[in-house]
Design a protein around this motif. Structure first.
Motif, PDB file in Angstrom:
ATOM      1  N   ALA A  38      23.491  49.939  36.295  1.00  0.00           N
ATOM      2  CA  ALA A  38      23.472  48.492  36.457  1.00  0.00           C
ATOM      3  C   ALA A  38      23.790  48.186  37.912  1.00  0.00           C
ATOM      4  O   ALA A  38      24.202  49.069  38.663  1.00  0.00           O
ATOM      5  N   GLN A  39      23.570  46.947  38.303  1.00  0.00           N
ATOM      6  CA  GLN A  39      23.803  46.567  39.691  1.00  0.00           C
ATOM      7  C   GLN A  39      25.153  45.905  39.917  1.00  0.00           C
ATOM      8  O   GLN A  39      25.612  45.814  41.048  1.00  0.00           O
ATOM      9  N   ALA A  40      25.793  45.414  38.866  1.00  0.00           N
ATOM     10  CA  ALA A  40      27.063  44.712  39.041  1.00  0.00           C
ATOM     11  C   ALA A  40      27.857  44.765  37.743  1.00  0.00           C
ATOM     12  O   ALA A  40      27.297  44.922  36.652  1.00  0.00           O
ATOM     13  N   VAL A  41      29.181  44.643  37.880  1.00  0.00           N
ATOM     14  CA  VAL A  41      30.094  44.598  36.745  1.00  0.00           C
ATOM     15  C   VAL A  41      31.106  43.495  37.000  1.00  0.00           C
ATOM     16  O   VAL A  41      31.596  43.346  38.134  1.00  0.00           O
ATOM     17  N   VAL A  42      31.420  42.725  35.970  1.00  0.00           N
ATOM     18  CA  VAL A  42      32.448  41.679  36.057  1.00  0.00           C
ATOM     19  C   VAL A  42      33.436  41.882  34.914  1.00  0.00           C
ATOM     20  O   VAL A  42      33.152  42.583  33.940  1.00  0.00           O
ATOM     21  N   SER A  43      34.584  41.265  35.051  1.00  0.00           N
ATOM     22  CA  SER A  43      35.560  41.324  33.967  1.00  0.00           C
ATOM     23  C   SER A  43      35.183  40.306  32.889  1.00  0.00           C
ATOM     24  O   SER A  43      34.467  39.338  33.161  1.00  0.00           O
ATOM     25  N   PRO A  44      35.642  40.495  31.640  1.00  0.00           N
ATOM     26  CA  PRO A  44      35.334  39.502  30.596  1.00  0.00           C
ATOM     27  C   PRO A  44      35.833  38.105  30.940  1.00  0.00           C
ATOM     28  O   PRO A  44      35.173  37.108  30.623  1.00  0.00           O
ATOM     29  N   GLN A  45      36.995  38.013  31.597  1.00  0.00           N
ATOM     30  CA  GLN A  45      37.522  36.698  31.974  1.00  0.00           C
ATOM     31  C   GLN A  45      36.609  36.021  32.994  1.00  0.00           C
ATOM     32  O   GLN A  45      36.349  34.807  32.914  1.00  0.00           O
ATOM     33  N   THR A  46      36.119  36.789  33.970  1.00  0.00           N
ATOM     34  CA  THR A  46      35.217  36.218  34.971  1.00  0.00           C
ATOM     35  C   THR A  46      33.908  35.780  34.334  1.00  0.00           C
ATOM     36  O   THR A  46      33.350  34.730  34.686  1.00  0.00           O
ATOM     37  N   ALA A  47      33.406  36.562  33.393  1.00  0.00           N
ATOM     38  CA  ALA A  47      32.167  36.195  32.712  1.00  0.00           C
ATOM     39  C   ALA A  47      32.326  34.884  31.958  1.00  0.00           C
ATOM     40  O   ALA A  47      31.435  34.010  32.003  1.00  0.00           O
ATOM     41  N   GLU A  92      40.225  42.600  38.227  1.00  0.00           N
ATOM     42  CA  GLU A  92      41.350  41.783  37.749  1.00  0.00           C
ATOM     43  C   GLU A  92      41.499  40.507  38.554  1.00  0.00           C
ATOM     44  O   GLU A  92      41.953  39.483  38.022  1.00  0.00           O
ATOM     45  N   ALA A  93      41.104  40.546  39.830  1.00  0.00           N
ATOM     46  CA  ALA A  93      41.208  39.360  40.683  1.00  0.00           C
ATOM     47  C   ALA A  93      40.049  38.387  40.477  1.00  0.00           C
ATOM     48  O   ALA A  93      39.997  37.366  41.157  1.00  0.00           O
ATOM     49  N   GLY A  94      39.132  38.691  39.572  1.00  0.00           N
ATOM     50  CA  GLY A  94      38.020  37.783  39.303  1.00  0.00           C
ATOM     51  C   GLY A  94      36.793  38.037  40.145  1.00  0.00           C
ATOM     52  O   GLY A  94      35.890  37.193  40.177  1.00  0.00           O
ATOM     53  N   LYS A  95      36.731  39.174  40.803  1.00  0.00           N
ATOM     54  CA  LYS A  95      35.579  39.507  41.627  1.00  0.00           C
ATOM     55  C   LYS A  95      34.619  40.407  40.856  1.00  0.00           C
ATOM     56  O   LYS A  95      35.000  41.043  39.875  1.00  0.00           O
ATOM     57  N   ALA A  96      33.397  40.444  41.332  1.00  0.00           N
ATOM     58  CA  ALA A  96      32.402  41.340  40.761  1.00  0.00           C
ATOM     59  C   ALA A  96      32.364  42.628  41.568  1.00  0.00           C
ATOM     60  O   ALA A  96      32.597  42.629  42.772  1.00  0.00           O
ATOM     61  N   VAL A  97      32.067  43.724  40.902  1.00  0.00           N
ATOM     62  CA  VAL A  97      31.902  45.021  41.557  1.00  0.00           C
ATOM     63  C   VAL A  97      30.410  45.310  41.653  1.00  0.00           C
ATOM     64  O   VAL A  97      29.704  45.345  40.639  1.00  0.00           O
ATOM     65  N   VAL A  98      29.919  45.508  42.874  1.00  0.00           N
ATOM     66  CA  VAL A  98      28.497  45.698  43.137  1.00  0.00           C
ATOM     67  C   VAL A  98      28.281  47.120  43.633  1.00  0.00           C
ATOM     68  O   VAL A  98      29.092  47.653  44.392  1.00  0.00           O
ATOM     69  N   PHE A  99      27.164  47.721  43.208  1.00  0.00           N
ATOM     70  CA  PHE A  99      26.867  49.107  43.576  1.00  0.00           C
ATOM     71  C   PHE A  99      25.758  49.239  44.613  1.00  0.00           C
ATOM     72  O   PHE A  99      25.485  50.343  45.064  1.00  0.00           O
ATOM     73  N   ASP A 100      25.129  48.142  44.976  1.00  0.00           N
ATOM     74  CA  ASP A 100      24.035  48.184  45.958  1.00  0.00           C
ATOM     75  C   ASP A 100      24.302  47.118  47.017  1.00  0.00           C
ATOM     76  O   ASP A 100      24.453  45.928  46.678  1.00  0.00           O
ATOM     77  N   PRO A 101      24.337  47.484  48.314  1.00  0.00           N
ATOM     78  CA  PRO A 101      24.691  46.499  49.343  1.00  0.00           C
ATOM     79  C   PRO A 101      23.665  45.387  49.515  1.00  0.00           C
ATOM     80  O   PRO A 101      24.005  44.335  50.060  1.00  0.00           O
ATOM     81  N   LYS A 102      22.423  45.587  49.063  1.00  0.00           N
ATOM     82  CA  LYS A 102      21.411  44.548  49.280  1.00  0.00           C
ATOM     83  C   LYS A 102      21.654  43.310  48.426  1.00  0.00           C
ATOM     84  O   LYS A 102      21.052  42.261  48.671  1.00  0.00           O
ATOM     85  N   TYR A 103      22.549  43.417  47.425  1.00  0.00           N
ATOM     86  CA  TYR A 103      22.847  42.256  46.593  1.00  0.00           C
ATOM     87  C   TYR A 103      24.018  41.444  47.140  1.00  0.00           C
ATOM     88  O   TYR A 103      24.318  40.382  46.614  1.00  0.00           O
TER      89      TYR A 103
END
Length: 277
Positions: free
Chosen positions: A83-92, A26-37
């Motif tokens: 997947a490696q990352a997720v963003v909100s539709p607004q951020t996209a 909601e804050a416009g950040k991406a959610v990442v599942f792997d720390p190397k990214y």
């Protein structure tokens, strides 16, 4: 393609129930599942734009234009990371990405039965002929007729090779067996010795064969996983499931069968040969 959604998508598709992850989207950040990214709390997305037909007509060698876009991100552990990352539709949309629906993900309280799945498939088919319903039930081992035939053939080859090697070893040990008979050894010694030899040979063959088969297979799976480009240009984790039942039968049951067959087909009576001058 980067998945775009909210906390419901994280819970249903990736098994993430942390409220902080939903607030980060909601804050416009991406959610990442792997720390190397992650680098300095940000993730870089590679946006590729293919050349238009007019550009291709003017320049047949025109290559896609790649643009690098960075966005703030947080690291979250996912139960199933497809997947490696997720963003909100607004951020996209803010990043200049085109957002379009590609499907829906549901997480029922209990696994649906076959009848429920058929009813849901029929209902989805009435809405759109091109729609498809799939139920993810996790990994399930499938033992096909071809696999059973190959396993049986491999077992026959292994037992045959162990039997041939045992026969050759018995032929070479005729003098030793004659000596044992001369000193009063019982007739069952020959059978037990033959069974032990066959079991050792079969065990060595199955262990070496299992290692030589499992190690390249695991390496190939890891290589395939690392060669697949992920959402952000990375690699997806390799899914490796060992066939423990087949391996147990190969490593334990097969040598025991070899021991039993060798003892069964070996004569217990020891024939004394002539002494060599």
């Amino acid at each position: 393609m980067v998945p775009a959604g909210d906390a419901t998508l994280l819970a249903n598709m990736f098994g993430v129930s942390d409220p902080a992850a939903g607030r980060a989207l909601e804050a416009g950040k991406a959610v990442v599942f792997d720390p190397k990214y992650l680098k300095d709390g940000r993730i870089t997305l590679d946006l590729s734009a293919s050349p238009t037909e007019e550009e291709t007509a003017r320049n047949p060698k025109a290559e896609p234009v790649v643009e690098h876009v960075s966005v703030d991100a947080v690291l979250v552990h996912a139960g199933t990371a497809s997947a490696q990352a997720v963003v909100s539709p607004q951020t996209a949309q803010r990043l200049g990405l085109l957002v379009r629906p590609s499907g829906s993900v549901w997480l029922p309280a209990t696994a649906p039965s076959s009848a429920s799945e058929q009813k849901a498939t029929a209902a989805v088919g009435k809405v759109d002929d091109r729609a498809e319903l799939r139920v993810e039930r996790g990994y399930r081992s499938q033992q096909t007729l071809v696999g059973l035939a190959l396993s049986g053939f491999a077992a026959i080859v292994a037992l045959g090779a162990a039997g041939i090697a045992t026969g050759l070893a018995a032929a070479d040990s005729q003098r030793d067996l004659a000596t044992l008979a001369a000193v009063g050894a019982s007739g069952g010694i020959r059978r037990r010795l033959s069974g032990f030899q066959c079991g050792v040979i079969a065990a060595m063959g199955t262990v070496l064969g299992t290692v030589c088969g499992v190690v390249p297979a695991v390496a190939l799976r890891k290589l395939e996983a690392s060669a697949v480009d992920g959402v952000v240009g990375g690699s997806r984790p390799a899914v490796i499931v060992f066939p423990w039942l087949d391996m147990g039968v190969t490593l334990v049951v097969l040598p025991l069968v070899a021991v039993g067959l060798a003892m069964l087909f070996t004569r217990s009576r020891l024939a004394l040969g002539r002494r060599a001058a």
